[in-house]
Design a protein around this motif. Structure first.
Motif, PDB file in Angstrom:
ATOM      1  N   ALA A 369       0.853  -1.184   0.000  1.00 17.21           N
ATOM      2  CA  ALA A 369       0.000   0.000   0.000  1.00 17.21           C
ATOM      3  C   ALA A 369       0.889   1.233   0.000  1.00 17.21           C
ATOM      4  O   ALA A 369       1.891   1.256   0.711  1.00 17.21           O
ATOM      5  N   GLN A 588     -10.678   7.768   8.275  1.00 20.57           N
ATOM      6  CA  GLN A 588     -10.698   6.792   7.184  1.00 20.57           C
ATOM      7  C   GLN A 588     -12.073   6.827   6.520  1.00 20.57           C
ATOM      8  O   GLN A 588     -13.084   6.993   7.210  1.00 20.57           O
ATOM      9  N   THR A 590     -14.848   4.599   4.534  1.00 22.84           N
ATOM     10  CA  THR A 590     -15.161   3.170   4.329  1.00 22.84           C
ATOM     11  C   THR A 590     -14.923   2.802   2.862  1.00 22.84           C
ATOM     12  O   THR A 590     -14.948   3.682   1.987  1.00 22.84           O
ATOM     13  N   ASP A 591     -14.692   1.527   2.612  1.00 25.42           N
ATOM     14  CA  ASP A 591     -14.336   1.093   1.261  1.00 25.42           C
ATOM     15  C   ASP A 591     -15.358   1.525   0.217  1.00 25.42           C
ATOM     16  O   ASP A 591     -15.008   1.878  -0.907  1.00 25.42           O
ATOM     17  N   ASP A 592     -16.628   1.519   0.590  1.00 21.52           N
ATOM     18  CA  ASP A 592     -17.645   1.914  -0.402  1.00 21.52           C
ATOM     19  C   ASP A 592     -17.827   3.437  -0.452  1.00 21.52           C
ATOM     20  O   ASP A 592     -18.671   3.947  -1.189  1.00 21.52           O
ATOM     21  N   GLY A 593     -17.026   4.157   0.318  1.00 15.33           N
ATOM     22  CA  GLY A 593     -17.058   5.623   0.256  1.00 15.33           C
ATOM     23  C   GLY A 593     -18.287   6.231   0.914  1.00 15.33           C
ATOM     24  O   GLY A 593     -18.527   7.433   0.795  1.00 15.33           O
ATOM     25  N   SER A 594     -19.042   5.435   1.632  1.00 16.00           N
ATOM     26  CA  SER A 594     -20.309   5.976   2.128  1.00 16.00           C
ATOM     27  C   SER A 594     -20.187   6.673   3.487  1.00 16.00           C
ATOM     28  O   SER A 594     -21.050   7.451   3.853  1.00 16.00           O
ATOM     29  N   GLN A 599      -9.886   5.955  13.119  1.00 15.32           N
ATOM     30  CA  GLN A 599      -9.027   4.847  13.556  1.00 15.32           C
ATOM     31  C   GLN A 599      -8.520   5.186  14.955  1.00 15.32           C
ATOM     32  O   GLN A 599      -7.647   6.044  15.115  1.00 15.32           O
TER      33      GLN A 599
END
Ligand SMILES: Cc1ncc(C[n+]2csc(CCOP(=O)(O)OP(=O)(O)O)c2C)c(N)n1
Length: 623
Positions: A369, A588, A590-594, A599
């Motif tokens: 990453a 952060q 979320t992966d779906d951007g929603s 953290q």
């Protein structure tokens, strides 16, 4: 650390696994260094950390972080001409700052001896350039020893100290990043008590010490003569040696870290060339080099950074009418950077394909990453850049300086469009403001850098009435190099001392337009920058907040808990300011951007982010 300090000051001989930087400190004590000085900079700050680990009652050595490398060199010089063995150490570009003093040293009679430990940085891992300080050694007529390993760093320091005391001349021990940070078992000798004669031995007759008019030339002649004497020593020194191979028609001349990489690359090949491993890289042992060249048909010069040995070897071959084919580095497409085993393999495979074949990458593409450099959670510089950006126009010109705050040039802040070196920002901003009625100029400067090299540019701005805004990013420490104290802190390396506050210094210098604000007070800082930018002349804003990495470390050490982290409440309207504009790494998406989450193990509970949220959705997690 305690164990390290005890090992370093133990009177017994022994062995320990240690870094090159630590090995140097053991050698300093064994050699009897009385005064050591430095200004922090990678790759050498661990030398100071090792000195700090020695229990005070067992440390006969005076150490200080001076305000910059030039002063550090002068303090070590003063100690030496008073009869004390001294040592100054700093990073590669530190020698540029010290240069005006350093170039004079070889003219002087350093009756106590003086060793200059340089941390060169091939690959520019933590420097603004990749400079080869052997050039400055040539310019200054100063010998250079170059270790390949921590053990050699230890033994070469001892040798340098001995020769420097004998010959009353400065000697460089040139380390590079790998040698500073590599670890190996170092076998060290006994620590015998040294004669601690504190009577000042400075005498004008020991000199000459005044290089003016005709004496400057006389002193230069003496320096050149000493360098030639040193060359004779180099000729017979055990530090330069031939390692016989199995292919006697080919040879390699090398030094420093590339020697180890070379062993890695050719260690298992059947036909290994002879190696001339140089420990003294200036002045070169000419007779040995000529002998080596004349007994081989082809010789590869394997050296990191610039082609200095190559040029000298070619000149020697010319003078001695040798037919040896000398293969240097300039025919390589890309010869800069560190000579790691991979690089040496690539270099040698281009020279002698039959000897070394370029190997295929051993590990198939592992995707890591991306981890861009960034400011720590809670960093006051982040609050500063976030607030300052609101006050700037696209046409404004921003000048970076060196420190953690240089990271302001990154997304999303994008502030600091030009950078030269420590302390340049006021001078460069002054130049940018000439013939310029349309684009406002803003410069940044750290507080350690303020004292190091920032003051002359500021004085010049007052003296010559320049027109720009200087923002001093005061975090109460030299953060970038590991939190060393500076004159505004109220502590030096050894003890509590008088504070020299930035504001008072500015006032004393005649700066009339000064504003001061805590960077966590973001709206005030924005307002101050807006106001200052509307005013004519030289304006200073002190944007202060303690370094939070240092602050939280101190809390942890005292066993005190950090405040609760923050969380994102249901009020969040997905404006993403916390991520896109403020960019604290604790936030952060979320992966779906929603949605956004915090953290928790990154958040230090500083709460500087709360005021950035237009929806007031960031709340302490204790609610
Ligand atoms: C001549 C020179 N010496 C040392 C360094 C190493 N170095 C980089 S930034 C810095 C000082 C940073 O302290 P400060 O100005 O207070 O900024 P901060 O990192 O705390 O934001 C140092 C010593 C360097 N780059 N150049």
């Amino acid at each position: 650390m305690k164990k390290m300090g005890e090992m370093l000051s133990s009177s017994n001989s022994g062995s320990e696994i240690m870094m090159g930087n630590t090995a140097v400190v053991r050698a300093m004590l064994e050699a009897g260094v009385r005064a050591a000085t430095s200004y922090p900079g990678s790759p050498t700050p661990e030398i100071a950390a090792a000195i700090a680990s020695i229990p005070a009652e067992r440390n006969p050595m005076y150490f200080e972080f001076s305000v910059n490398e030039k002063v550090a060199t002068e303090v070590a010089f003063g100690a030496s001409i008073n009869g004390h063995l001294s040592c100054v150490f700093f990073k590669s570009v530190g020698l540029n700052v010290a240069a005006d003093t350093f170039v004079q040293l070889s003219l002087m009679e350093l009756i106590g001896g003086m060793v200059v430990v340089l941390g060169d940085d091939p690959g520019a891992n933590s420097s603004q350039n990749e400079q080869d300080n052997r050039h400055i050694a040539h310019l200054s007529y100063v010998p250079v020893l170059e270790p390949s390993t921590p053990s050699e760093a230890y033994s070469m320091f001892l040798e340098a100290a001995k020769l420097s005391q004998q010959m009353h001349m400065p000697i460089i021990v040139r380390l590079s990043t790998h040698v500073c940070h590599a670890k190996e078992r170092v076998y060290f000798g006994k620590l015998n008590p040294h004669d601690r004669d504190n009577r000042p031995k400075f005498k004008i007759e020991n000199g000459p010490y005044i290089p003016i008019t005709a004496d400057a030339l006389k002193m230069k002649r003496r320096a050149l003569k000493k360098l030639e004497e040193f060359r004779r020593i180099a000729q017979d020194s055990y530090l330069n040696r031939v390692i016989e191979g199995t292919d006697t028609s080919r040879g390699i001349i090398t030094a420093g870290a590339p020697y180890l990489s070379l062993l890695d690359v050719i260690g298992s090949t059947d036909s290994r060339p002879d190696i001339l491993k140089l420990g003294i890289v200036h002045p070169l042992p000419e007779r040995e080099i000529v002998d080596f060249l004349s007994s081989h048909e082809e010789v590869k010069i394997l050296e990191e950074l610039d082609n200095i040995i190559e040029k000298e070897a070619k000149a020697l071959a010319y003078d001695n009418k040798l037919k040896t084919k000398i293969i240097g580095k300039l025919d390589l497409e890309d010869w800069i950077g560190e000579y790691t085993p991979d690089k040496v393999e690539e270099v040698l495979s281009k020279t002698w394909r039959d000897l070394v074949e370029p190997s295929k990458p051993k590990i198939e593409g592992v995707e890591l990453a991306p981890r861009p450099a960034q400011m720590c959670p809670g960093c006051g510089h982040r609050s500063a850049f976030h607030s300052i950006k609101k006050a700037l126009k696209d046409s404004d010109i921003t000048v970076a300086d060196i420190g953690c705050h240089t990271l302001g040039y990154l997304e999303p802040y994008r502030m600091g469009q030009v950078l030269l070196c420590m302390g340049h920002s006021s001078g460069t901003a002054s130049g940018l403001s000439l013939f310029n009625n349309s684009r406002r100029v803003v410069a940044f400067l750290g507080d350690s850098t303020f004292f190091h090299a920032g003051l002359p540019g500021i004085i010049n701005a007052v003296f010559n009435k320049h027109n720009f805004t200087l923002i001093i990013m005061e975090n109460g420490t030299t953060a970038m190099t590991g939190h060393q104290d500076h004159p505004a802190v109220g502590r030096n390396f050894r003890e509590v001392t008088q504070k020299i506050p930035v504001r008072q210094v500015l006032e004393g210098l005649g700066v009339e337009n000064i504003r001061e604000v805590d960077t966590y007070n973001q709206s005030k800082l924005t307002q101050y920058v807006e106001e200052a930018l509307e005013e004519e002349g030289f304006k200073v804003i002190i944007a202060k907040h303690p370094c939070m990495l240092k602050f939280t470390r101190e809390l942890r050490r005292k066993g005190r808990p950090l405040p609760n982290p923050v969380r994102v409440s249901e009020k969040c309207n997905r404006k993403y300011v916390c991520v896109s504009n403020f960019a604290c790494p604790s936030y952060q998406i979320t992966d779906d951007g929603s949605s956004i989450w915090v953290q928790k193990d990154l958040c230090i509970g500083d709460r500087s982010c709360i005021q950035t949220c237009p929806s007031e959705a960031i709340v302490p997690d204790d609610k």
